[in-house]
Motif scaffolding. Structure first.
Motif, mmCIF file in Angstrom:
data_model
loop_
_atom_site.group_PDB
_atom_site.id
_atom_site.type_symbol
_atom_site.label_atom_id
_atom_site.label_comp_id
_atom_site.label_asym_id
_atom_site.label_seq_id
_atom_site.Cartn_x
_atom_site.Cartn_y
_atom_site.Cartn_z
ATOM 1 N N VAL A 64 35.507 46.606 30.169
ATOM 2 C CA VAL A 64 36.109 46.601 31.514
ATOM 3 C C VAL A 64 35.102 46.113 32.537
ATOM 4 N N ASN A 65 33.884 46.633 32.427
ATOM 5 C CA ASN A 65 32.876 46.229 33.403
ATOM 6 C C ASN A 65 32.621 44.734 33.353
ATOM 7 N N ALA A 66 32.671 44.200 32.131
ATOM 8 C CA ALA A 66 32.394 42.774 31.983
ATOM 9 C C ALA A 66 33.496 41.940 32.618
ATOM 10 N N CYS A 67 34.710 42.387 32.469
ATOM 11 C CA CYS A 67 35.778 41.468 32.870
ATOM 12 C C CYS A 67 36.390 41.727 34.229
ATOM 13 N N TRP A 68 36.161 42.912 34.815
ATOM 14 C CA TRP A 68 37.002 43.208 35.982
ATOM 15 C C TRP A 68 36.774 42.310 37.182
ATOM 16 N N CYS A 69 35.499 41.936 37.381
ATOM 17 C CA CYS A 69 35.263 41.102 38.573
ATOM 18 C C CYS A 69 36.009 39.778 38.470
ATOM 19 N N LYS A 111 26.136 37.165 28.080
ATOM 20 C CA LYS A 111 27.284 38.038 28.300
ATOM 21 C C LYS A 111 28.533 37.209 28.076
ATOM 22 N N VAL A 112 28.815 36.966 26.801
ATOM 23 C CA VAL A 112 29.858 35.997 26.467
ATOM 24 C C VAL A 112 31.213 36.406 27.027
ATOM 25 N N PHE A 113 31.568 37.645 26.777
ATOM 26 C CA PHE A 113 32.905 38.090 27.192
ATOM 27 C C PHE A 113 33.069 37.941 28.705
ATOM 28 N N ARG A 114 32.039 38.349 29.387
ATOM 29 C CA ARG A 114 32.122 38.238 30.842
ATOM 30 C C ARG A 114 32.240 36.778 31.248
ATOM 31 N N ASP A 115 31.454 35.937 30.585
ATOM 32 C CA ASP A 115 31.490 34.531 30.954
ATOM 33 C C ASP A 115 32.871 33.938 30.732
ATOM 34 N N VAL A 173 35.747 35.385 30.872
ATOM 35 C CA VAL A 173 36.683 35.805 31.934
ATOM 36 C C VAL A 173 36.330 35.114 33.240
ATOM 37 N N ASN A 174 35.045 35.103 33.555
ATOM 38 C CA ASN A 174 34.640 34.466 34.802
ATOM 39 C C ASN A 174 35.006 32.991 34.792
ATOM 40 N N ALA A 175 34.825 32.370 33.598
ATOM 41 C CA ALA A 175 35.123 30.944 33.503
ATOM 42 C C ALA A 175 36.607 30.698 33.776
ATOM 43 N N LEU A 176 37.426 31.572 33.214
ATOM 44 C CA LEU A 176 38.861 31.420 33.491
ATOM 45 C C LEU A 176 39.114 31.505 34.988
ATOM 46 N N GLY A 177 38.439 32.457 35.590
ATOM 47 C CA GLY A 177 38.623 32.620 37.039
ATOM 48 C C GLY A 177 38.188 31.373 37.783
ATOM 49 N N SER A 178 36.998 30.910 37.440
ATOM 50 C CA SER A 178 36.490 29.728 38.149
ATOM 51 C C SER A 178 37.410 28.548 37.897
ATOM 52 N N PHE A 179 37.891 28.489 36.654
ATOM 53 C CA PHE A 179 38.780 27.387 36.282
ATOM 54 C C PHE A 179 40.016 27.397 37.192
ATOM 55 N N ILE A 180 40.576 28.567 37.338
ATOM 56 C CA ILE A 180 41.788 28.665 38.179
ATOM 57 C C ILE A 180 41.461 28.290 39.615
ATOM 58 N N GLN A 181 40.332 28.796 40.091
ATOM 59 C CA GLN A 181 39.964 28.449 41.465
ATOM 60 C C GLN A 181 39.769 26.956 41.594
ATOM 61 N N SER A 182 39.102 26.376 40.591
ATOM 62 C CA SER A 182 38.802 24.947 40.702
ATOM 63 C C SER A 182 40.095 24.137 40.712
ATOM 64 N N LEU A 183 41.116 24.632 40.009
ATOM 65 C CA LEU A 183 42.371 23.884 40.016
ATOM 66 C C LEU A 183 42.949 23.815 41.423
ATOM 67 N N PHE A 184 42.753 24.889 42.161
ATOM 68 C CA PHE A 184 43.260 24.860 43.549
ATOM 69 C C PHE A 184 42.393 23.964 44.421
ATOM 70 N N LEU A 185 41.087 23.924 44.078
ATOM 71 C CA LEU A 185 40.184 23.211 44.977
ATOM 72 C C LEU A 185 40.170 21.713 44.676
ATOM 73 N N VAL A 186 40.354 21.335 43.393
ATOM 74 C CA VAL A 186 40.242 19.917 43.025
ATOM 75 C C VAL A 186 41.624 19.359 42.796
ATOM 76 N N PRO A 187 41.979 18.324 43.502
ATOM 77 C CA PRO A 187 43.304 17.744 43.254
ATOM 78 C C PRO A 187 43.357 17.252 41.816
ATOM 79 N N PRO A 188 44.319 17.648 41.027
ATOM 80 C CA PRO A 188 44.323 17.355 39.593
ATOM 81 C C PRO A 188 44.815 15.940 39.289
ATOM 82 N N THR A 189 43.973 14.928 39.613
ATOM 83 C CA THR A 189 44.437 13.557 39.397
ATOM 84 C C THR A 189 43.733 12.919 38.212
#
Length: 1674
Positions: free
Chosen positions: A508-513, A336-340, A342-358
């Motif tokens: 929409v279904n792929a990306c909304w979550c 599910k490439v498209f979903r991945d 979008v999800n990856a972007l989401g995880s990426f953003i979350q990870s930026l908050f969680l990992v100090p960007p050093t």
């Protein structure tokens, strides 16, 4: 010349090898100057295109040598470039050699050469491909596309290619070989090559000439077989690399990712995906998966940054994304490439908050591989809030202490990369903080915008085509398509749309979550208004898109996120918490609550608090804060609802619930029309709003209103969703408001109202749910504020609905009108007074604005007024009544006539309300006005009602039921009247006297004024069902009424003593009712008599009059008689022609006093309202009544007589026992009773007989005998100075007078009644001396004027009347009557004269003892008058013996009077005495003129008695009581003298016939003379003894009288015939002489003069003596 040029050029070109040769040789010298010149010349030749293929080959060989000697390198490059660009003669090997030459120059030590060579290479590569493109262009028209050779795996299979294409193919193939570090096939002579340069060249070719690869399968083959594997292979170090893992495990150092290659690879991949996606579907799947992996947290920061940039490039291409979705996500076994992504972007953003960007492996390792969306459990570091002045001014994201600035990386919608462009960098650059985040943020935004714009555009096309299709092809109305209909069948079209829709939904279904997770997190972390705005906009567009596509879950999830963003952290709102809101169920939100109150708007915290308010909860705990971001979210929500309301569906609930809470916290309260305005919270800590938000509030409130205004553009289904949401919201608010008096949230109710108002044009579809909810739930809520608003909303809707300009208008759409009015009626079932007040105010306003056009809605509206019950409080009743007043005054003409009866009922019901007397009274006034209206509009009302009746009748017959309405057989218009009368009748027996009075007056006025409109037969109902029914009820209530005293009339109203018990108050009602009924019987008799059972009605009426007259209440009984009088004074019926055209237009009955009864004292004037014509008629018509049927009429009168007799005998019968409470009828009552008789008698005189007369007599006698109560006596008793009759006595005499006059002109047989009348009158005469007894009652008689003062105020309960004036008047009547009737046979036979004398004897004998002096004087004069008439009659009938018994009676009467035993009063004056004496003298004169002359016709005994009496009178008996001074008067000289004279006259009259008579007189004379002798002797004795003293006066008087008598006697004897005088008498006279002579000595001169007169006559006796005497003596 010009013509020669081309030929010259051609010639040159043919020989160019020879031409070029010298220059080539010049180059071969390797002498710089010469070389430069030669190269310049060659370039010049080339630029003129005069170089042939061979020459070109030679030149290239030459250049190669120069290159190998490193001579003139830049010039070389220039020459190559010119050679290749000016024409296409260089091919194949020569071309390949030229290219290699440039490559080799690129790798020299000289930097300038390197760079120039690089540029040249790039240009040359481009040229090669451009040639191919040009070649294709040339051959396009001629040659078809070559057929694809299946399974062509031979890389060298280029035989099919044209020359330029072949070159290009060989070049591209070798570039791949070089990058892959393999030997080239074509570029022979390459010594070295860098991957970075190779990749750049590949990228530029792929990017610049995509069509080459797409059109030629050989090239496509290269892409698939060479480029893709190469890229994948080169990517491998990046894939395998894990940041922070020990390097020992990787054997080769090449394994570490290398920035320049990696970055170039990504660029190549971007191109491949962008340009050749359709060719390389599978390969792209791999690339995309790789890209996604590069975002992992364990990859180097630079790698992640360039990966994000690459992804951004994809995100701005929605069509591409769509293809991914179709190719992968929608395939069954694919990634599910498209979903991945979008999800990856989401995880990426979350990870930026969680990992100090050093980027330091040691510190970042803690985060491990955690790239989930879950939160880390470290508590939020609230210390981060005040990072300090300047930092927070930057736009940034801040979450759990991680602070990431937002950089402006690119313009919205274009993916302008930074690091993908760093082609000159070898080492990975340091990425500034926040860069990756900002790019990822933009990715998301562009992704959302791209997708939504694309899908919505396509959706729009589909919809418009749908429309055009349906209009064109009527056959199948459901078609829809995304292609023009002309080209496709409908089914294709449908399929196409279904396919498209599936793709959109999948996207929409792929990306909304993923989107939602990322956006929510960013929203939470955003501290920048612009960023927040963008995030919210993305969420909004996604929500709207999901809504349009009908994806409920995702739509609700986005909306929930926005809702949560609007509310304070941890706000307990169940709607949101229960929703499955993607991954966001329990994230902790920003601010903690302690010190927020102190944050002023100027302090720049990362979220500025702008408002503090109360949470909307059952038990509010403290306060909650709203930040500016909350407000921003709220505005987005509003925006969403406003623009996309149609797709919200069930999520209206979420949106509205949130808005409700926000509105509550901000303290917005509903105002009229449902708009929310800033208000104040009612309790609890009041809302604190900063100026920042204060300016926003009107805007918010405005948007809120606009939001609901725009509901008019929603389709029906969406509108229902909205209404349902509001209803359930309202229910929730109501549940919260139960059980506590906290201010409820009125948001839902207010907005229901607003929605209803703007959707008036289609109100039918939402009316029932809307009003149903308001009625059943809101209006019945215990919380008053809630209720009030429910009612406000409901009434506003109804009013708006009625005033709205519907199409068709309401007047033509009755169903809608009734639908609109129905809730108003339903409100009547609610018991809360405040609701009812609202309801009534609404009715009032409806009447004021719509009254004229209510039509069929009238019954509903009237029903609302009528539904007010007695116990519902004064203000309610008052308001309802105001409505009714308005209806009656303004709207009767506009309503359907069928509603008039309802108006009557409602008005009547207000009369019965006992809350407020004035309302009851005014409602009676309204009933009068209604009746007046009926009267004026009678004809039209009647027509309309008859029409309606006919219609109903028809319906009833069809249904087979009986038509049922009150008073049914009567016509409908009459029924209307009867209902009105019945209502008034009910009011006439109301418990409150004032109401009864008013209703009674109105009822009778109405019947009086308007009764003429009724059908004749209806009168029957009026009489029996209305009037008699009413009389029965009143009689019953009156007789059972309470006799307890009522202290006051409520409050401080004093009650008059005549009304201070319930009984007295009912009495008034009874009076009024009876009078009214009687009046109707009187004025409408011409209508009633023909009815058939009139005589029965008459009897009932008489029965009522009788029971009222005999009631133990003076007022009622008197009034009953007045009514009796009224019905007896019936005038001749007014014929129709005489009937006045219209009755007087009186709104209030005009009181007219009739003078038939002018009873003095307490009785009230009698109010009557008839038509004026009838009144005049009554008094002007003196002729006897015109009677319809004599016989029947007589029966009526005799019935009346019997009633009169019963009333009379019952009321005047003395009670058996007496005590304080004994009821004795009043004088006015009795007066009225007796006054009735004359009128009654006129009608029954023909049959009136002795029995009736007897009955009458009993009543008259009893009536006169009734005493009066002492407290009334001052009003009735005349003062004693004037002797007048009371009205009762007048009436009695009048009654007898009427009778005797009737007898007088009546037939013979009536005259036998005279004696009875005389008896009656004489009985009354006796009252003068002996007042009548009333049973056993002890009364105080007022005997004489002397005791007047004392008696009047004596404490006696009852006072007998002064009967003297009455008796005297009766006596006068007797005399008068006797004068007329003395000769009548009956009068003679019945010994009337004797009776009169007998009666008169009593006062005459009492004389001075009579109660009044006037009595005996009148008795005397009456006696004289009667005798003057009666004696001749008596003489006439002497022989019959009819008068025998009268004579002794008469003698005794004279005796008793003339010689009375009563003593004159002491204070009798001399003048009085003389007057009294003259009366005595008159009597004697009567004897001398009327009796004595007719002695022969008179019994002897009687004459004897008279003589004796005269004798007695002539000798004056001395009274010892006389004083000296009076004695001479008291001796009644005149009287004695008169007696004496009469006696003498009688004695010596010639008429004496019998010796007996003579004897009597002689006897008398001798007695007389003897007495004289004695007196004289005694006088002489006394005189002698007294000496000088004078004698007593009385003795002197006496002697004088004797002397006078002697002289009179001698006179009389002389006048008489000598033969009549007895000798003895003379002797006695002469014998007096010596005695007289002896008196000469007396000293009194008076005596002397009398003596002189006495002695003078004796001279007649002086004559010579006769001889015989001498003889005798001697």
């Amino acid at each position: 010349m010009q013509e020669e040029i081309p030929t010259c050029q051609g010639a040159l070109k043919d020989n160019s090898s020879e031409v070029v040769q010298p220059f080539l040789m010049g180059c071969g010298t390797k002498e710089p100057k010469i070389t430069q010149l030669c190269l310049a010349a060659i370039q010049r030749l080339m630029s003129h295109e005069v170089v042939s293929e061979t020459a070109a080959g030679n030149i290239i060989n030459m250049l190669w040598q120069l290159m190998e000697n490193s001579l003139e390198e830049l010039k070389l490059l220039q020459t190559v470039l010119v050679l290749l660009t000016t024409n296409t003669v260089v091919h194949d090997e020569a071309l390949s050699k030229a290219i290699v030459l440039c490559f080799r120059l690129h790798f020299t030590k000289d930097n300038i050469t390197n760079n120039t060579a690089a540029a040249t290479v790039r240009q040359v590569v481009t040229v090669v491909f451009e040639r191919m493109v040009a070649e294709d262009e040339r051959h396009r028209d001629i040659i078809e596309q070559p057929v694809l050779v299946q399974g062509n795996s031979n890389r060298r299979s280029v035989s099919t290619l044209k020359p330029c294409a072949k070159d290009a193919y060989m070049l591209f193939q070798d570039l791949c070989q070089l990058v892959n570090a393999d030997a080239p096939y074509w570029l022979v002579g390459m010594t070295e090559m860098t991957r970075t340069f190779g990749l750049e060249l590949l990228e530029s070719v792929l990017n610049d000439f995509p069509q080459v690869f797409l059109q030629h399968q050989e090239f496509s083959f290269l892409l698939k077989e060479r480029v893709c594997p190469l890229v994948i292979k080169l990517f491998s170090p990046n894939i395998k690399f894990r940041q922070g893992s020990s390097t020992s495990s990787s054997p080769a150092p090449v394994e570490k990712p290398y920035f320049p290659i990696c970055m170039r690879l990504l660029r190549v991949v971007s191109v491949l995906i962008k340009q050749f996606y359709s060719l390389l579907v599978t390969e792209c799947e791999i690339f995309l998966s790789l890209l996604v992996k590069f975002l992992d947290a364990d990859k180097p920061q630079w790698l992640r940054a360039v990966a994000v940039e690459s992804i951004h490039r994809l995100c701005v291409q929605p069509q591409l994304l769509r293809s991914f979705c179709q190719s992968y996500d929608m395939k069954q076994h694919s990634t599910k490439v498209f979903r991945d992504i979008v999800n990856a972007l989401g995880s990426f953003i979350q990870s930026l908050f969680l990992v100090p960007p050093t980027g330091n492996p040691a510190t970042t390792n803690q985060a491990g591989n955690n790239n989930s969306a879950g939160p880390v459990s470290a508590p939020a570091n609230s210390g981060m809030l005040g990072i300090g002045g300047g930092v927070t001014l930057l736009p940034a994201f801040e979450y759990r202490g991680t602070w990431i600035p937002i950089l402006t990386v690119t313009v919205q919608g274009s993916a302008k990369a930074t690091y993908l462009e760093m082609l000159d960098k070898v080492e990975p650059p340091t990425i500034p903080e926040g860069y990756a985040m900002s790019v990822a943020f933009h990715c998301l935004l562009d992704l959302v915008r791209g997708i939504t714009t694309m899908i919505e555009g396509e959706l729009g096309e589909v919809e418009t085509e749908c429309l055009t299709t349906t209009t064109e092809a009527v056959s199948s109305p459901t078609q829809s398509s995304s292609e023009q209909q002309e080209f496709q069948s409908t089914s294709d079209q449908m399929d196409k749309e279904i396919v498209s829709r599936a793709v959109w939904e999948e996207m929409v279904n792929a990306c909304w979550c993923g989107l939602l997770a990322a956006l929510s997190l960013l929203l939470d972390a955003s501290t920048d208004e612009a960023a927040t705005e963008n995030i919210l906009k993305a969420e909004l567009t996604m929500a709207a898109l999901c809504g349009r596509l009908g994806l409920v879950t995702s739509r609700d999830a986005f909306i929930t996120a926005m809702c949560k963003g609007s509310l304070p952290p941890h706000y307990a709102l169940t709607v949101l918490n229960t929703t499955t809101a993607a991954t966001l169920s329990n994230k902790s939100y920003s601010i903690q609550g302690q010190n927020v109150m102190m944050i002023s708007p100027s302090s720049e915290s990362h979220q500025q608090v702008v408002a503090v308010g109360q949470p909307l909860a059952v038990q509010p705990q403290g306060t909650v804060m709203l930040t500016s971001k909350n407000i921003q979210c709220m505005r987005t929500l509003l925006n969403l609802a406003h623009c996309h309301g149609a797709v919200l569906g069930t999520s209206w609930q979420l949106v509205l619930a949130t808005l409700q809470h926000l509105v509550w916290i901000l303290g917005l309260k509903p105002s009229s029309g449902g708009a929310l305005k800033p208000g104040r919270a009612v309790e609890g800590p009041s809302t604190v709003l900063t100026t920042a938000v204060m300016t926003d509030l009107p805007v918010i409130s405005n948007i809120l209103s606009r939001l609901f205004e725009s509901s008019q553009y929603l389709d029906d289904v969406s509108l229902h969703h909205l209404i349902n949401a509001l209803c359930s919201l309202s229910l929730e608010a109501m549940d919260m408001a139960y059980g506590n008096n906290k201010e409820p949230s009125l948001f839902a109710v207010a907005k229901l109202l607003e929605t209803g108002l703007v959707n008036m044009h289609r109100i039918e579809i939402l009316w029932r749910p809307l009003t149903g909810h308001l009625l059943e739930k809101v209006c019945q809520h215990p919380n008053s504020r809630m209720r009030e608003w429910g009612a406000e909303a409901l009434t506003s809707l109804i009013k708006a609905g009625l005033t709205f300009n519907h199409d068709p208008p309401l007047s033509q759409n009755q169903r809608l009108q009734l639908l609109l009015l129905n809730p108003l009626k339903e409100m009547s079932s609610i018991n809360h007074p405040d609701i009812r007040l609202k309801q009534l105010e609404c009715v009032l306003q409806i009447l004021q604005s719509q009254g004229d056009s209510l039509g069929p809605g009238w019954p509903l509206v009237l029903g609302v007024m009528g539904a007010i019950r007695n116990d519902q409080g004064e203000s309610l009743i008052r308001t309802a009544f105001q409505c009714l007043q308005l209806v009656v005054t303004d709207f009767l003409p506009t309503m359907p006539c069928t509603c008039l009866q309802i108006v009557v009922d409602v008005a009547g019901s207000f009369g019965l309300h006992n809350q407020e007397l004035n309302i009851s009274l005014t409602s009676i006034g309204l009933l009068w006005n209604i009746s007046d209206y009926f009267f004026q509009r009678g004809e039209t009302i009647e027509k309309e009602l008859n029409k309606e009746e006919a219609a109903q009748q028809k319906q009833a017959e069809e249904k087979g039921v009986v038509l049922n309405r009150p008073f049914h057989p009567a016509p409908p218009f009459d029924c209307l009247w009867l209902c009105l009368y019945a209502k008034l009748g009910e009011l006439c027996v109301d418990p409150r006297p004032a109401v009864r009075k008013s209703a009674g007056q109105t009822l009778f006025s109405t019947i009086g004024a308007h009764g003429t409109l009724l059908q004749h037969s209806t009168w029957h109902t009026v009489i029996w069902k209305v009037l008699f029914h009413l009389l029965d009820r009143v009689r019953e209530s009156s007789t059972t009424a309470d006799k307890e005293k009522i202290e006051s009339g409520g409050g401080n109203i004093l009650i008059h003593h005549s009304r201070d018990t319930a009984e007295k108050q009912w009495a008034e009602t009874w009076v009024l009712t009876l009078a009214g009924v009687a009046r109707i019987f009187n004025t409408r008799r011409y209508l009633l008599q023909p009815l058939g059972d009139f005589s029965r009605a008459w009897d009932v009426l008489l029965d009522h009059i009788q029971s009222a007259a005999l009631s133990k209440n003076n007022e009622v009984s008197l009034a009953a008689l007045k009514s009796f009088q009224e019905i007896l004074q019936i005038v001749s019926p007014v014929r129709d022609s005489d009937k006045p055209e219209t009755p007087p237009a009186v709104n209030v009955p005009v009181p007219v006093l009739i003078g038939s009864i002018s009873g003095p004292g307490l009785n009230r004037p009698f109010v009557r309202t008839d038509s004026i014509g009838e009144r005049l008629g009554r008094y002007s018509s003196s002729e006897p009544p015109i009677v319809t049927d004599e016989l029947e009429d007589l029966n009526l009168w005799w019935a009346a007589w019997n009633t009169w007799y019963r009333i009379g005998s019952e009321s005047t019968k003395p009670p058996v026992t007496f005590d304080k409470l004994t009821f004795i009828p009043s004088q006015p009552f009795l007066t009225a009773l007796i006054q009735i008789f004359p009128a009654l008698y006129q009608h029954i005189k023909t049959g009136f007989n002795m029995d009736d007369l007897q009955k009458l007599g009993v009543i008259l006698h009893s009536a006169v005998s009734v005493p009066i109560s002492s407290d009334a006596s001052p009003f009735i008793l005349p003062s004693y100075t004037e002797a007048v009759l009371t009205s009762l006595q007048e009436a009695v005499l009048t009654a007898l007078d009427v009778l005797q006059k009737a007898i007088c002109i009546g037939p013979e047989n009536m005259q036998i009644m005279y004696p009875a009348i005389f008896d009656q009158l004489l009985a009354f005469v006796e009252f003068s001396c002996k007042p009548p007894q009333y049973g056993q009652l002890e009364t105080k008689h007022i005997a004489n004027a002397k005791y007047n003062q004392i008696q009047l105020f004596a404490p006696a309960e009852w006072v007998a009347l002064n009967y003297v004036p009455f008796a005297e008047r009766s006596l006068e009547v007797v005399v008068d009557l006797y004068q007329k009737t003395a000769c009548h046979k009956a009068v003679v036979n019945e010994k009337v004269l004797q009776n009169i004398i007998k009666t008169l004897r009593v006062p005459l004998s009492l004389k001075y003892s009579c109660p009044s002096e006037s009595t005996w004087k009148l008795a005397v004069s009456s006696l004289l008058k009667v005798l003057s008439i009666g004696l001749p009659v008596a003489r006439q009938h002497a022989s019959s013996g009819k008068f025998d018994s009268m004579w002794p009676e008469l003698a005794n009467t004279f005796e008793d009077f003339l010689f009375t035993k009563s003593i004159p009063p002491d204070n009798l004056s001399i003048q009085e005495f003389q007057r009294n004496e003259s009366i005595d003298v008159e009597v004697v004169q009567l004897i001398s003129t009327e009796i004595l002359p007719y002695a022969n016709f008179i019994p002897k005994e009687f004459v004897g008695q008279i003589m004796t009496m005269l004798n007695k009178g002539s000798i004056h008996s001395q009274s010892s009581s006389f004083t000296e001074a009076e004695i001479d008067i008291r001796l009644r000289e005149e009287f004695s003298k008169m007696c004496f004279e009469t006696l003498l006259q009688f004695s010596f009259s010639n008429k004496v016939t019998t010796p007996q008579e003579g004897y009597i007189s002689r006897m008398a004379l001798s007695v007389l003379l003897k007495r004289s002798q004695d007196v004289l002797h005694r006088y002489i004795e006394d005189e002698r003894l007294s000496g000088k003293c004078p004698l007593p006066r009385q003795q002197v008087t006496e002697i004088i009288f004797v002397l006078k008598a002697v002289s009179t006697l001698i006179d009389s004897l002389k006048k008489t015939q000598p033969e009549n005088v007895d000798g003895n008498t003379w002797a006695q006279v002469i014998a007096l002489y010596p005695t007289l002579v002896e008196c000469i000595t007396c000293s009194s001169s008076e005596v002397c003069s009398a003596l002189k007169e006495a002695l003078v006559p004796f001279k007649d006796f002086m004559q010579p003596p006769a001889s015989k005497v001498q003889n005798g003596e001697s």
